[in-house]
Design a protein around this motif. Structure first.
Motif, PDB file in Angstrom:
ATOM      1  N   GLY A 462       0.821  -1.210   0.000  1.00 41.35           N
ATOM      2  CA  GLY A 462       0.000   0.000   0.000  1.00 41.35           C
ATOM      3  C   GLY A 462       0.850   1.252   0.000  1.00 41.35           C
ATOM      4  N   ASP A 463       0.235   2.373  -0.271  1.00 38.17           N
ATOM      5  CA  ASP A 463       0.976   3.622  -0.438  1.00 38.17           C
ATOM      6  C   ASP A 463       1.760   4.037   0.799  1.00 38.17           C
ATOM      7  OD1 ASP A 463       0.030   3.791  -3.000  1.00 38.17           O
ATOM      8  OD2 ASP A 463      -1.586   5.199  -2.525  1.00 38.17           O
ATOM      9  N   SER A 480      -3.333  -2.264  -9.822  1.00 33.37           N
ATOM     10  CA  SER A 480      -4.735  -2.181  -9.398  1.00 33.37           C
ATOM     11  C   SER A 480      -4.827  -2.319  -7.883  1.00 33.37           C
ATOM     12  CB  SER A 480      -5.547  -3.296 -10.060  1.00 33.37           C
ATOM     13  OG  SER A 480      -5.168  -4.564  -9.548  1.00 33.37           O
ATOM     14  N   LYS A 481      -5.934  -1.798  -7.319  1.00 33.15           N
ATOM     15  CA  LYS A 481      -6.156  -1.930  -5.879  1.00 33.15           C
ATOM     16  C   LYS A 481      -6.243  -3.391  -5.475  1.00 33.15           C
ATOM     17  CE  LYS A 481      -8.511   2.511  -5.159  1.00 33.15           C
ATOM     18  NZ  LYS A 481      -9.777   3.183  -4.730  1.00 33.15           N
ATOM     19  N   GLU A 482      -6.840  -4.206  -6.359  1.00 29.06           N
ATOM     20  CA  GLU A 482      -6.994  -5.637  -6.053  1.00 29.06           C
ATOM     21  C   GLU A 482      -5.628  -6.313  -5.921  1.00 29.06           C
ATOM     22  OE1 GLU A 482     -10.595  -3.985  -7.655  1.00 29.06           O
ATOM     23  OE2 GLU A 482      -8.557  -4.038  -8.511  1.00 29.06           O
ATOM     24  N   LEU A 485      -3.811  -5.167  -2.689  1.00 25.50           N
ATOM     25  CA  LEU A 485      -4.340  -5.868  -1.505  1.00 25.50           C
ATOM     26  C   LEU A 485      -3.907  -7.326  -1.481  1.00 25.50           C
ATOM     27  CD1 LEU A 485      -7.975  -4.413  -1.387  1.00 25.50           C
ATOM     28  CD2 LEU A 485      -6.116  -3.941   0.220  1.00 25.50           C
TER      29      LEU A 485
END
Length: 564
Positions: A462-463, A480-482, A485
């Motif tokens: 994560g950022d 992508s966020k997916e 995660l």
């Protein structure tokens, strides 16, 4: 009728004389390759004295200055190859063989090698095209080839057939590859030469061993060390081929050739393997400590793309890895525990020596069998899905060690994984994504490591916590966020996650210590056994500064029955 009968009798007599002349106790070895087999190292006084009279050389060229004629037998005193070559691994191969064989056994060598040449120079058909094209830029190579009548392969066969009148060919020693670095077809080319030789010498297919030496190793900064991963695959093409490790053998400043001391040791390692194949086990250098480098996907790397990417190695750091391997380091007194080591490098390089080989040797001291993973670095050029490529290699490494545990005396319930920096991310990925197999696993081998050791690891992508270089290399700059995660491994912990040991420096400016703290917290909440050691200072890569950093680790391993 009487004349016919006399001819038959005469033929039988002559045949009997020929069979009698071939002494089964005179063992012949063919030596081929380029400069490191030819003889690159200075000959010292000790190399020319105390040579056993049972050690013989069939001269492949005329050397009037040495009193040698082509096709005649002489004491095997260096130079063995041509008139002006120097010390060869074959020198101490023969000496060591005789030191360990019965007194009635003799060793004879047929030695043909050409410095700077590609393996193509020994191709029965293609040698001339090679000499007329690429080799034409090297007139000195043409000159060397001319000393063998312009056809090194034909001269080798000519001398070998002559040697067979006196003895029995027992094996082939090969050292070649520097000029073929990156050539994935090299094993197939060697196989053709091997098959042609056996056919031309009237030997049964695959009937004699071929020993192929590694090039100057990555631990010495070898310029062509990346070729060793290709050499490692040779036994898959030739079942009777064996790779001789070069690890620890010192090189000259050109980072291509071995020193005199290394050449002597190399020759002993070749002999150690040949003696072992003969049922005589001799402890000899790296042969007593390590096995061959293992190609993790001999049937083809999953998701691989054809590309022009070539593996390179400088000072023990790899780039452009396309063939994942596992290098085995055997403990002197193995206790049943094994650790797969995953060096770091931001998914852009692999710090193979510092975070791989050096760690393996430390683990060996505690009786732990160690395996160093050289994994593919994520790259769209070489793989269809770069985010899972490294994880495939880690899962395959776990599967391979577990499937072959009995062979190495390893307890299948004591196989752990250890990762550094981005290698810590890959190790933690293996420890949290084991329920999904990214590789072929029809045997349903457990892909779960039994324990995990993470050293200044990248954990969360994560950022706020990410190491940008590792995330960009693994997932791409527009991840992508997916995917973020999915590969933030602190978010993938379950009660089934393996017990963990974490260590980090609080002042790490490259990978935030909160990566380890977050992983620790998530493991603790899932009631997974975890221990963490945080040093106040040391920054990233503190293992290179704090020599005692492994002591708390070994204490943890002792309390968990992994070491004594």
């Amino acid at each position: 009728m009487k004349n016919t009968f006399k001819l038959i009798i005469l033929s039988l007599v002559l045949l009997g004389q020929h069979v009698f002349a071939q002494d089964p106790n005179f063992h012949i070895y063919l030596c081929i390759g380029q400069s490191n087999m030819e003889g690159p190292a200075p000959v010292e006084a000790r190399d020319t004295t105390s040579i056993d009279p049972r050690f013989r050389l069939l001269s492949a060229v005329d050397c009037p200055e040495l009193g040698r004629k082509k096709g005649e037998w002489y004491p095997a005193k260096p130079p063995l190859c041509r008139c002006n070559t120097r010390l060869s691994p074959a020198d101490y191969f023969g000496r060591t063989m005789l030191e360990n064989l019965p007194a009635n056994i003799k060793i004879g060598l047929v030695h043909v090698a050409v410095a700077g040449s590609k393996i193509e120079i020994f191709d029965k058909v293609g040698y001339k095209a090679y000499l007329d094209s690429s080799a034409a830029e090297r007139p000195w190579m043409i000159s060397m080839s001319d000393q063998y009548g312009g056809n090194p392969y034909a001269r080798l066969v000519e001398m070998a057939l002559l040697a067979q009148k006196k003895g029995v060919i027992k094996g082939i020693l090969l050292h070649q590859g520097e000029s073929n670095t990156g050539d994935v077809l090299w094993p197939a080319k060697v196989k053709k030469i091997y098959n042609d030789l056996l056919a031309d010498l009237h030997l049964a297919p695959n009937s004699i061993p071929l020993l192929a030496g590694e090039l100057l190793n990555a631990d010495q900064g070898g310029k062509c060390a990346s070729m060793n991963s290709i050499i490692a695959t040779l036994p898959q093409s030739i079942p009777n081929a064996f790779v001789i490790p070069s690890r620890g053998l010192t090189g000259t400043p050109d980072k291509l050739h071995f020193t005199s001391e290394a050449i002597r040791e190399f020759g002993k390692r070749y002999a150690g393997k040949m003696l072992q194949l003969s049922g005589i086990n001799v402890k000899m250098g790296e042969n007593s400590k390590s096995g061959d480098i293992i190609n993790l996907f001999p049937g083809g790397v999953p998701g691989a793309r054809s590309s022009g990417v070539k593996e390179t190695s400088v000072n023990g750091v790899f780039r452009g890895v396309t063939t994942p391997t596992l290098e085995f380091f055997k403990a002197e007194n193995p206790n049943g525990t094994a650790v797969i080591i995953v060096p770091g490098g931001g998914y852009g390089v692999i710090v193979y020596q510092g975070e791989g080989i050096n760690i393996a040797r430390e683990l060996n001291q505690k009786g732990i069998s160690a395996f160093v993973l050289k994994y593919r670095l994520p790259d769209d050029q070489i793989m269809t899905d770069k985010k899972i490529g490294p994880l495939q290699d880690a899962q395959q490494a776990i599967k391979y060690v577990r499937d072959n545990a009995d062979k190495w005396g390893i307890d299948v319930h004591k196989i752990g994984i250890m990762g550094f920096s981005a290698g810590g991310h890959l190790a933690s990925s293996a420890a949290t994504h084991f329920k999904k197999s990214y590789i072929e696993n029809s045997s349903n081998t457990s892909l779960r490591p039994d324990f995990q050791i993470l050293v200044y690891p990248v954990i969360n992508l994560g950022d706020s916590l990410m190491h940008k270089g590792s995330r960009d290399n693994l997932l791409g700059k527009n991840a992508s966020k997916e995917d973020i995660l999915l590969f933030s491994n602190d978010l993938q912990i379950t009660p089934d996650s393996p017990p963990a040991y974490l260590t980090h420096a609080a002042d790490d400016k490259v990978v935030d210590v909160d990566n380890s703290i977050s992983y620790f917290e998530k493991l603790r909440r899932q009631k997974v056994d975890v221990e963490m050691h945080i040093y106040p200072k040391g920054d990233h890569g503190f293992i290179f500064k704090h020599k005692g950093w492994m002591e708390p680790l070994f204490d943890w391993m002792k309390r968990n029955n992994l070491v004594k």
